[in-house]
Design a protein around this motif. Structure first.
Motif, PDB file in Angstrom:
ATOM      1  N   VAL A 155      17.195 -58.989  54.912  1.00  0.00           N
ATOM      2  CA  VAL A 155      15.664 -59.953  54.241  1.00  0.00           C
ATOM      3  C   VAL A 155      15.179 -61.633  54.624  1.00  0.00           C
ATOM      4  CG1 VAL A 155      16.114 -61.181  51.835  1.00  0.00           C
ATOM      5  CG2 VAL A 155      17.233 -58.913  52.082  1.00  0.00           C
ATOM      6  N   LEU A 156      16.318 -62.539  55.019  1.00  0.00           N
ATOM      7  CA  LEU A 156      15.522 -63.441  54.686  1.00  0.00           C
ATOM      8  C   LEU A 156      14.639 -63.483  56.732  1.00  0.00           C
ATOM      9  CD1 LEU A 156      15.931 -66.690  55.192  1.00  0.00           C
ATOM     10  CD2 LEU A 156      17.754 -66.354  57.242  1.00  0.00           C
ATOM     11  N   LYS A 157      14.764 -62.500  57.236  1.00  0.00           N
ATOM     12  CA  LYS A 157      13.693 -61.985  58.447  1.00  0.00           C
ATOM     13  C   LYS A 157      12.387 -62.053  57.584  1.00  0.00           C
ATOM     14  CE  LYS A 157      17.457 -61.706  62.482  1.00  0.00           C
ATOM     15  NZ  LYS A 157      17.590 -60.755  63.050  1.00  0.00           N
ATOM     16  N   LEU A 158      12.324 -61.358  56.989  1.00  0.00           N
ATOM     17  CA  LEU A 158      11.479 -60.194  55.878  1.00  0.00           C
ATOM     18  C   LEU A 158      10.512 -61.861  55.247  1.00  0.00           C
ATOM     19  CD1 LEU A 158      12.098 -57.261  54.732  1.00  0.00           C
ATOM     20  CD2 LEU A 158      10.965 -57.972  57.002  1.00  0.00           C
ATOM     21  N   ILE A 159      11.808 -62.847  54.857  1.00  0.00           N
ATOM     22  CA  ILE A 159      10.878 -63.746  53.279  1.00  0.00           C
ATOM     23  C   ILE A 159      10.842 -64.625  54.945  1.00  0.00           C
ATOM     24  CG2 ILE A 159      11.810 -66.132  52.909  1.00  0.00           C
ATOM     25  CD1 ILE A 159      14.087 -64.226  51.206  1.00  0.00           C
ATOM     26  N   LEU A 163       6.419 -61.937  53.540  1.00  0.00           N
ATOM     27  CA  LEU A 163       7.130 -61.153  52.111  1.00  0.00           C
ATOM     28  C   LEU A 163       7.098 -61.797  50.882  1.00  0.00           C
ATOM     29  CD1 LEU A 163       6.609 -59.614  55.265  1.00  0.00           C
ATOM     30  CD2 LEU A 163       7.905 -57.978  54.286  1.00  0.00           C
ATOM     31  N   THR A 164       6.396 -60.858  50.086  1.00  0.00           N
ATOM     32  CA  THR A 164       6.938 -61.132  48.601  1.00  0.00           C
ATOM     33  C   THR A 164       7.799 -60.774  48.118  1.00  0.00           C
ATOM     34  OG1 THR A 164       5.803 -59.441  47.779  1.00  0.00           O
ATOM     35  CG2 THR A 164       4.662 -61.756  48.005  1.00  0.00           C
ATOM     36  N   ALA A 165       8.911 -60.343  47.403  1.00  0.00           N
ATOM     37  CA  ALA A 165      10.063 -59.789  46.727  1.00  0.00           C
ATOM     38  C   ALA A 165       9.544 -57.935  46.508  1.00  0.00           C
ATOM     39  CB  ALA A 165      10.273 -60.311  45.652  1.00  0.00           C
ATOM     40  N   GLU A 166       8.648 -57.716  46.416  1.00  0.00           N
ATOM     41  CA  GLU A 166       8.250 -56.718  46.096  1.00  0.00           C
ATOM     42  C   GLU A 166       7.772 -55.897  47.422  1.00  0.00           C
ATOM     43  OE1 GLU A 166       7.218 -58.924  44.492  1.00  0.00           O
ATOM     44  OE2 GLU A 166       6.945 -58.958  42.416  1.00  0.00           O
ATOM     45  N   LYS A 167       7.064 -56.684  48.183  1.00  0.00           N
ATOM     46  CA  LYS A 167       7.373 -55.804  49.658  1.00  0.00           C
ATOM     47  C   LYS A 167       8.046 -55.915  50.615  1.00  0.00           C
ATOM     48  CE  LYS A 167       2.341 -57.908  49.971  1.00  0.00           C
ATOM     49  NZ  LYS A 167       1.408 -58.460  50.950  1.00  0.00           N
ATOM     50  N   ILE A 168       9.204 -56.760  50.270  1.00  0.00           N
ATOM     51  CA  ILE A 168      10.502 -56.383  51.115  1.00  0.00           C
ATOM     52  C   ILE A 168      10.922 -55.089  50.480  1.00  0.00           C
ATOM     53  CG2 ILE A 168      12.952 -57.324  50.866  1.00  0.00           C
ATOM     54  CD1 ILE A 168      11.315 -60.467  51.292  1.00  0.00           C
ATOM     55  N   ALA A 169      11.432 -55.354  49.300  1.00  0.00           N
ATOM     56  CA  ALA A 169      11.685 -54.152  48.208  1.00  0.00           C
ATOM     57  C   ALA A 169      11.540 -52.713  48.529  1.00  0.00           C
ATOM     58  CB  ALA A 169      11.840 -54.194  46.591  1.00  0.00           C
ATOM     59  N   GLU A 170      10.162 -52.987  49.221  1.00  0.00           N
ATOM     60  CA  GLU A 170       9.246 -51.373  49.677  1.00  0.00           C
ATOM     61  C   GLU A 170       9.582 -51.655  51.043  1.00  0.00           C
ATOM     62  OE1 GLU A 170       4.271 -50.241  50.348  1.00  0.00           O
ATOM     63  OE2 GLU A 170       4.780 -51.530  48.982  1.00  0.00           O
ATOM     64  N   GLU A 171      10.118 -52.467  51.594  1.00  0.00           N
ATOM     65  CA  GLU A 171       9.494 -52.237  53.118  1.00  0.00           C
ATOM     66  C   GLU A 171      11.515 -51.711  53.567  1.00  0.00           C
ATOM     67  OE1 GLU A 171       9.614 -53.080  57.793  1.00  0.00           O
ATOM     68  OE2 GLU A 171       7.746 -52.888  55.404  1.00  0.00           O
ATOM     69  N   LEU A 172      12.345 -52.491  52.852  1.00  0.00           N
ATOM     70  CA  LEU A 172      13.999 -51.953  53.224  1.00  0.00           C
ATOM     71  C   LEU A 172      14.373 -50.761  51.768  1.00  0.00           C
ATOM     72  CD1 LEU A 172      15.542 -55.376  52.715  1.00  0.00           C
ATOM     73  CD2 LEU A 172      14.844 -53.651  55.010  1.00  0.00           C
ATOM     74  N   ASN A 173      12.733 -49.639  50.886  1.00  0.00           N
ATOM     75  CA  ASN A 173      13.813 -49.152  50.274  1.00  0.00           C
ATOM     76  C   ASN A 173      14.654 -50.078  49.289  1.00  0.00           C
ATOM     77  OD1 ASN A 173      12.966 -46.627  48.947  1.00  0.00           O
ATOM     78  ND2 ASN A 173      14.693 -45.632  50.615  1.00  0.00           N
ATOM     79  N   LEU A 174      13.988 -50.884  48.246  1.00  0.00           N
ATOM     80  CA  LEU A 174      15.669 -50.828  47.349  1.00  0.00           C
ATOM     81  C   LEU A 174      14.797 -51.840  46.129  1.00  0.00           C
ATOM     82  CD1 LEU A 174      17.818 -53.596  50.028  1.00  0.00           C
ATOM     83  CD2 LEU A 174      18.365 -51.106  48.922  1.00  0.00           C
ATOM     84  N   SER A 175      15.236 -51.748  45.585  1.00  0.00           N
ATOM     85  CA  SER A 175      15.097 -52.084  43.827  1.00  0.00           C
ATOM     86  C   SER A 175      14.109 -53.765  44.406  1.00  0.00           C
ATOM     87  CB  SER A 175      15.450 -51.857  43.391  1.00  0.00           C
ATOM     88  OG  SER A 175      16.969 -53.250  43.316  1.00  0.00           O
TER      89      SER A 175
END
Length: 211
Positions: A155-159, A163-175
């Motif tokens: 998550v930190l690397k994506l931050i 990336l926004t929280a929404e985009k990270i959620a989509e990338e990792l398939n998490l809520s």
């Protein structure tokens, strides 16, 4: 149309930037020559984004950002920086500034930074961050006491990629809520106050590297 305030003590610079940003599809609704003037403008209207210099007379960008963010916590600020401003970066980040662009950057980078911040992300000039981290590494050591899980590191690397929280959620398939929890854990473990501070932490501790 996205609205902007441009704050810089050099009139020719802010007027030139205003003209360039207007050509990029933004609407400049206010300009100021120092932080005090910015605060006066904010009392009348709130733009979608403030583009602001650090070193200015009467009230610099650090003090202005701190006061503005305390009064308007949802305000988005993009900082224009020079290499000589490194000592102010942590102050600006802790105040809530979302990104930094060097003054010698092209208009395309300024536009990209503005767009990322407006979408909820952050932006750091790679050249600028190398200078900041080199300066930090001369004075500090990495923090080996903080232990992050594999998912927290992911998550930190994506931050750090903005990336926004929404985009990270989509990338990792998490809520979205799960990502918010991971982000809160990262802030708590590292002692950082916001996402831009996490980016500095990650680079300083060699979790990510600037290419």
């Amino acid at each position: 149309m996205t609205t902007l305030f441009i704050v810089d003590d050099h009139k020719i610079f802010r007027e030139s930037l205003a003209e360039l940003m207007t050509k990029q599809g933004f609407k400049v609704i206010g300009m100021a020559g120092n932080g005090k003037q910015l605060l006066e403008l904010l009392d009348k209207s709130i733009p979608d984004l403030v583009i602001m210099d650090i070193a200015m007379p009467e009230m610099d960008g650090c003090e202005a950002a701190k006061i503005a963010m305390e009064k308007y916590p949802n305000l988005k600020i993009l900082t224009l920086s020079s290499f000589g401003d490194e000592k102010y970066y942590y102050l600006m980040i802790n105040a809530g500034v979302k990104g930094f662009v060097l003054k010698n950057a092209g208009i395309n980078e300024v536009k990209q930074a503005a767009t990322e911040i407006l979408e909820g992300g952050s932006w750091f000039s790679a050249e600028l961050m190398k200078s900041v981290i080199n300066s930090m590494n001369k004075k500090t050591t990495t923090d080996a006491s903080v232990k992050l899980s594999e998912r927290e590191l992911e998550v930190l690397k994506l931050i750090c990629k903005g990336l926004t929280a929404e985009k990270i959620a989509e990338e990792l398939n998490l809520s979205h809520e799960t990502i918010r929890t991971y982000r809160a854990n990262l802030l708590s473990k590292t002692g950082c106050s916001n996402a831009p501070a996490l980016v500095l932490y990650a680079i300083k501790n060699r979790i990510i590297e600037l290419g």
